[in-house]
Design a protein around this motif. Sequence first.
Motif, PDB file in Angstrom:
ATOM      1  N   ASN A  60      51.266  34.175  22.370  1.00 48.66           N
ATOM      2  CA  ASN A  60      50.824  34.254  23.761  1.00 48.66           C
ATOM      3  C   ASN A  60      50.865  32.852  24.345  1.00 48.66           C
ATOM      4  O   ASN A  60      50.421  31.898  23.708  1.00 48.66           O
ATOM      5  CB  ASN A  60      49.382  34.765  23.852  1.00 48.66           C
ATOM      6  CG  ASN A  60      49.227  36.158  23.332  1.00 48.66           C
ATOM      7  OD1 ASN A  60      50.036  37.020  23.605  1.00 48.66           O
ATOM      8  ND2 ASN A  60      48.178  36.384  22.558  1.00 48.66           N
ATOM      9  N   PHE A  61      51.385  32.729  25.564  1.00 47.30           N
ATOM     10  CA  PHE A  61      51.442  31.442  26.250  1.00 47.30           C
ATOM     11  C   PHE A  61      50.983  31.635  27.679  1.00 47.30           C
ATOM     12  O   PHE A  61      51.435  32.554  28.374  1.00 47.30           O
ATOM     13  CB  PHE A  61      52.872  30.884  26.226  1.00 47.30           C
ATOM     14  CG  PHE A  61      53.005  29.608  27.009  1.00 47.30           C
ATOM     15  CD1 PHE A  61      52.532  28.406  26.500  1.00 47.30           C
ATOM     16  CD2 PHE A  61      53.578  29.618  28.269  1.00 47.30           C
ATOM     17  CE1 PHE A  61      52.642  27.231  27.235  1.00 47.30           C
ATOM     18  CE2 PHE A  61      53.697  28.443  29.008  1.00 47.30           C
ATOM     19  CZ  PHE A  61      53.227  27.259  28.479  1.00 47.30           C
ATOM     20  N   ASP A  62      50.054  30.779  28.128  1.00 47.94           N
ATOM     21  CA  ASP A  62      49.564  30.793  29.503  1.00 47.94           C
ATOM     22  C   ASP A  62      49.680  29.383  30.061  1.00 47.94           C
ATOM     23  O   ASP A  62      49.413  28.410  29.344  1.00 47.94           O
ATOM     24  CB  ASP A  62      48.092  31.191  29.578  1.00 47.94           C
ATOM     25  CG  ASP A  62      47.808  32.594  29.072  1.00 47.94           C
ATOM     26  OD1 ASP A  62      48.763  33.349  28.843  1.00 47.94           O
ATOM     27  OD2 ASP A  62      46.626  32.929  28.915  1.00 47.94           O
ATOM     28  N   ALA A  63      50.065  29.270  31.328  1.00 46.75           N
ATOM     29  CA  ALA A  63      50.107  27.974  32.003  1.00 46.75           C
ATOM     30  C   ALA A  63      49.725  28.190  33.463  1.00 46.75           C
ATOM     31  O   ALA A  63      50.063  29.227  34.055  1.00 46.75           O
ATOM     32  CB  ALA A  63      51.484  27.336  31.903  1.00 46.75           C
ATOM     33  N   ALA A  64      49.026  27.215  34.038  1.00 49.14           N
ATOM     34  CA  ALA A  64      48.590  27.336  35.424  1.00 49.14           C
ATOM     35  C   ALA A  64      48.468  25.970  36.073  1.00 49.14           C
ATOM     36  O   ALA A  64      48.091  24.993  35.428  1.00 49.14           O
ATOM     37  CB  ALA A  64      47.250  28.060  35.504  1.00 49.14           C
ATOM     38  N   VAL A  97      46.441  20.922  35.691  1.00 51.86           N
ATOM     39  CA  VAL A  97      47.270  21.906  34.994  1.00 51.86           C
ATOM     40  C   VAL A  97      46.568  22.288  33.696  1.00 51.86           C
ATOM     41  O   VAL A  97      45.906  21.456  33.070  1.00 51.86           O
ATOM     42  CB  VAL A  97      48.690  21.348  34.725  1.00 51.86           C
ATOM     43  CG1 VAL A  97      48.654  20.119  33.834  1.00 51.86           C
ATOM     44  CG2 VAL A  97      49.604  22.403  34.140  1.00 51.86           C
ATOM     45  N   GLU A  98      46.683  23.545  33.335  1.00 52.93           N
ATOM     46  CA  GLU A  98      46.158  24.048  32.065  1.00 52.93           C
ATOM     47  C   GLU A  98      47.272  24.781  31.350  1.00 52.93           C
ATOM     48  O   GLU A  98      48.080  25.472  31.991  1.00 52.93           O
ATOM     49  CB  GLU A  98      45.006  25.033  32.284  1.00 52.93           C
ATOM     50  CG  GLU A  98      43.792  24.436  32.912  1.00 52.93           C
ATOM     51  CD  GLU A  98      42.695  25.461  33.151  1.00 52.93           C
ATOM     52  OE1 GLU A  98      41.553  25.137  32.850  1.00 52.93           O
ATOM     53  OE2 GLU A  98      43.006  26.569  33.629  1.00 52.93           O
ATOM     54  N   ALA A  99      47.306  24.653  30.039  1.00 56.13           N
ATOM     55  CA  ALA A  99      48.281  25.393  29.235  1.00 56.13           C
ATOM     56  C   ALA A  99      47.627  25.764  27.914  1.00 56.13           C
ATOM     57  O   ALA A  99      46.834  24.990  27.362  1.00 56.13           O
ATOM     58  CB  ALA A  99      49.533  24.556  28.986  1.00 56.13           C
TER      59      ALA A  99
END
Length: 189
Positions: A60-64, A97-99
Amino acid sequence: VWHAADTVNVYANLGTGFETPTLAESAYRPGGAPGPNFALEPSKSTQGEIGVKVRSGAHNFDAALFQANSTNEIVALQASGGRTVFQNADRTTRRGVEASWSACWPGLSTRVGYTFLDARFNSPYLGAQGLVPAGNRLPGAPRHSLFGDVESSLTEVVKAGLEIRLESKTSVNDLNIDAAAGYAVFNTR
């Protein structure tokens, strides 16, 4: 949310919020006058975020990317003899930024997350320590944060894990003349 593929979502959100002064923040008036500080206003913010979420097998990968603009940030005006009088600072911005990445395999799971945060006063104000210039960092908001975790299933009911948390140095006052050192914390369970 846009479902770009079966395993990919792209999203955006926009919101507003407010933070009312606490009883401790509104307890004292400027100049030592008796009674609560009725001039202290709630901090109001508008925040937005755009990001992507990817799910593929065990991964799972999330970035914002995010930004929050606030008005009437609650800050110290004066401090003396154990009493702090608070006021509102005009404008502040928090952006960054968050990842994160996580994965699960039979008997083993991992997580890693990183945040970059640029939090600043956008307008000058006269505070408890003197004139705080526009562009100073908000105290207590580390610029870099990193988290990592590994967990193993030793049996069906027994698990063991190792965790690390890293934070960069952090300004401890509005004038940014002092900072708390960065640190690392390791945990086992």
